[in-house]
Design a protein around this motif. Sequence first.
Motif, PDB file in Angstrom:
ATOM      1  N   ILE A  14       0.955  -1.060  -0.108  1.00 39.90           N
ATOM      2  CA  ILE A  14       0.068   0.107   0.070  1.00 39.90           C
ATOM      3  C   ILE A  14       0.921   1.315   0.008  1.00 39.90           C
ATOM      4  O   ILE A  14       1.061   1.978   0.999  1.00 39.90           O
ATOM      5  CB  ILE A  14      -0.837   0.023   1.086  1.00 39.90           C
ATOM      6  CG1 ILE A  14      -1.598  -1.410   1.382  1.00 39.90           C
ATOM      7  CG2 ILE A  14      -1.900   1.226   1.269  1.00 39.90           C
ATOM      8  CD1 ILE A  14      -2.417  -1.325   2.587  1.00 39.90           C
ATOM      9  N   PRO A  15       1.565   1.414  -1.078  1.00 42.61           N
ATOM     10  CA  PRO A  15       2.332   2.750  -1.230  1.00 42.61           C
ATOM     11  C   PRO A  15       1.670   3.852  -1.118  1.00 42.61           C
ATOM     12  O   PRO A  15       0.447   4.327  -1.391  1.00 42.61           O
ATOM     13  CB  PRO A  15       2.986   2.581  -2.534  1.00 42.61           C
ATOM     14  CG  PRO A  15       1.932   1.970  -3.467  1.00 42.61           C
ATOM     15  CD  PRO A  15       1.451   0.851  -2.521  1.00 42.61           C
ATOM     16  N   THR A  16       2.388   4.925  -0.431  1.00 47.25           N
ATOM     17  CA  THR A  16       1.680   6.171  -0.027  1.00 47.25           C
ATOM     18  C   THR A  16       2.445   7.265  -0.770  1.00 47.25           C
ATOM     19  O   THR A  16       3.565   7.072  -1.194  1.00 47.25           O
ATOM     20  CB  THR A  16       1.492   6.646   1.355  1.00 47.25           C
ATOM     21  OG1 THR A  16       2.801   6.416   1.987  1.00 47.25           O
ATOM     22  CG2 THR A  16       0.729   5.564   2.181  1.00 47.25           C
ATOM     23  N   ASP A  17       2.009   8.672  -0.772  1.00 42.12           N
ATOM     24  CA  ASP A  17       2.725   9.343  -1.603  1.00 42.12           C
ATOM     25  C   ASP A  17       3.199  10.533  -0.431  1.00 42.12           C
ATOM     26  O   ASP A  17       2.659  11.809  -0.210  1.00 42.12           O
ATOM     27  CB  ASP A  17       1.823  10.201  -2.681  1.00 42.12           C
ATOM     28  CG  ASP A  17       2.878  11.001  -3.467  1.00 42.12           C
ATOM     29  OD1 ASP A  17       4.133  11.114  -3.378  1.00 42.12           O
ATOM     30  OD2 ASP A  17       2.321  12.109  -4.103  1.00 42.12           O
ATOM     31  N   ASN A  52       6.206  -4.560   8.205  1.00 45.17           N
ATOM     32  CA  ASN A  52       6.002  -6.053   7.865  1.00 45.17           C
ATOM     33  C   ASN A  52       4.813  -6.387   8.793  1.00 45.17           C
ATOM     34  O   ASN A  52       4.998  -6.354  10.060  1.00 45.17           O
ATOM     35  CB  ASN A  52       7.171  -6.926   7.727  1.00 45.17           C
ATOM     36  CG  ASN A  52       7.922  -6.413   6.650  1.00 45.17           C
ATOM     37  OD1 ASN A  52       7.706  -5.779   5.849  1.00 45.17           O
ATOM     38  ND2 ASN A  52       9.583  -6.824   6.802  1.00 45.17           N
ATOM     39  N   VAL A  53       3.736  -6.855   8.278  1.00 39.77           N
ATOM     40  CA  VAL A  53       2.704  -7.580   8.994  1.00 39.77           C
ATOM     41  C   VAL A  53       2.338  -8.877   8.648  1.00 39.77           C
ATOM     42  O   VAL A  53       2.608  -9.417   7.562  1.00 39.77           O
ATOM     43  CB  VAL A  53       1.541  -6.686   9.234  1.00 39.77           C
ATOM     44  CG1 VAL A  53       1.665  -5.421   9.705  1.00 39.77           C
ATOM     45  CG2 VAL A  53       1.006  -6.508   7.668  1.00 39.77           C
ATOM     46  N   VAL A  63      -3.888  -7.110   9.284  1.00 37.33           N
ATOM     47  CA  VAL A  63      -4.454  -5.914  10.161  1.00 37.33           C
ATOM     48  C   VAL A  63      -3.568  -4.918  10.050  1.00 37.33           C
ATOM     49  O   VAL A  63      -2.306  -5.012  10.227  1.00 37.33           O
ATOM     50  CB  VAL A  63      -4.564  -6.700  11.738  1.00 37.33           C
ATOM     51  CG1 VAL A  63      -4.864  -5.415  12.739  1.00 37.33           C
ATOM     52  CG2 VAL A  63      -5.373  -7.646  11.813  1.00 37.33           C
ATOM     53  N   LEU A  64      -3.958  -3.770   9.828  1.00 38.80           N
ATOM     54  CA  LEU A  64      -3.240  -2.470   9.680  1.00 38.80           C
ATOM     55  C   LEU A  64      -3.401  -1.875  11.175  1.00 38.80           C
ATOM     56  O   LEU A  64      -4.315  -1.825  11.764  1.00 38.80           O
ATOM     57  CB  LEU A  64      -3.705  -1.554   8.666  1.00 38.80           C
ATOM     58  CG  LEU A  64      -3.930  -2.167   7.195  1.00 38.80           C
ATOM     59  CD1 LEU A  64      -4.519  -1.088   6.566  1.00 38.80           C
ATOM     60  CD2 LEU A  64      -2.553  -2.745   6.795  1.00 38.80           C
ATOM     61  N   LEU A  96      -7.101  -2.082  12.148  1.00 31.10           N
ATOM     62  CA  LEU A  96      -7.910  -2.072  10.939  1.00 31.10           C
ATOM     63  C   LEU A  96      -7.764  -3.365  10.247  1.00 31.10           C
ATOM     64  O   LEU A  96      -6.797  -3.435   9.414  1.00 31.10           O
ATOM     65  CB  LEU A  96      -7.777  -0.689  10.070  1.00 31.10           C
ATOM     66  CG  LEU A  96      -8.912  -0.655   8.993  1.00 31.10           C
ATOM     67  CD1 LEU A  96     -10.374  -0.579   9.433  1.00 31.10           C
ATOM     68  CD2 LEU A  96      -8.594   0.214   8.057  1.00 31.10           C
ATOM     69  N   PRO A  97      -8.810  -4.356  10.756  1.00 32.65           N
ATOM     70  CA  PRO A  97      -8.594  -5.684   9.704  1.00 32.65           C
ATOM     71  C   PRO A  97      -9.018  -5.300   8.251  1.00 32.65           C
ATOM     72  O   PRO A  97      -9.904  -4.448   8.036  1.00 32.65           O
ATOM     73  CB  PRO A  97      -9.661  -6.585  10.354  1.00 32.65           C
ATOM     74  CG  PRO A  97     -10.137  -6.035  11.578  1.00 32.65           C
ATOM     75  CD  PRO A  97      -9.845  -4.357  11.475  1.00 32.65           C
ATOM     76  N   VAL A  98      -8.363  -5.870   7.264  1.00 34.88           N
ATOM     77  CA  VAL A  98      -8.529  -5.537   6.081  1.00 34.88           C
ATOM     78  C   VAL A  98      -8.338  -6.842   5.060  1.00 34.88           C
ATOM     79  O   VAL A  98      -7.521  -7.845   5.695  1.00 34.88           O
ATOM     80  CB  VAL A  98      -7.656  -4.505   5.301  1.00 34.88           C
ATOM     81  CG1 VAL A  98      -7.949  -3.120   5.872  1.00 34.88           C
ATOM     82  CG2 VAL A  98      -6.404  -4.900   5.416  1.00 34.88           C
ATOM     83  N   MET A  99      -8.970  -7.013   3.793  1.00 35.39           N
ATOM     84  CA  MET A  99      -8.741  -7.998   3.072  1.00 35.39           C
ATOM     85  C   MET A  99      -8.336  -7.173   1.931  1.00 35.39           C
ATOM     86  O   MET A  99      -8.848  -6.397   1.109  1.00 35.39           O
ATOM     87  CB  MET A  99     -10.003  -8.797   2.711  1.00 35.39           C
ATOM     88  CG  MET A  99      -9.640 -10.041   1.761  1.00 35.39           C
ATOM     89  SD  MET A  99      -9.130 -11.544   2.478  1.00 35.39           S
ATOM     90  CE  MET A  99     -10.387 -12.287   3.064  1.00 35.39           C
TER      91      MET A  99
END
Length: 105
Positions: free
Chosen positions: A31-34, A57-58, A80-81, A90-93
């Motif tokens: 999930i790259p950010t700027d 790393n997660v 999870v983030l 924040l759990p994510v798929m």
Amino acid sequence: MFEDWPDEFSPSLRRAIAPPTPVVVNLGRAIPTDASGFGRNKIAMRVKAGGLKLTDNVPGRLHAWARVADGTWLGLVEMVLWTGNGRGQLPVMQWCPASAISLAS
């Protein structure tokens, strides 16, 4: 998950993983950010503490692979983030590039 994607090719361009496989996800690649335009000192402390931390790393669980039209692969990962202060999650798929995913040891 692939109900609306016909499997017309051999080998298949997609694959579900059952049971899901433990992996490690490099969030900076996934999930790259700027953030390049922001100086770290110019970000409010509340944002640093309460915002999502996307540099670690997660651990995660890999549920599927899907081929991209450019030849690369994406992995569907459950993870999870965490917030910067580690108090929120924040759990994510998330579909992540293969380069961001490695098998858990």
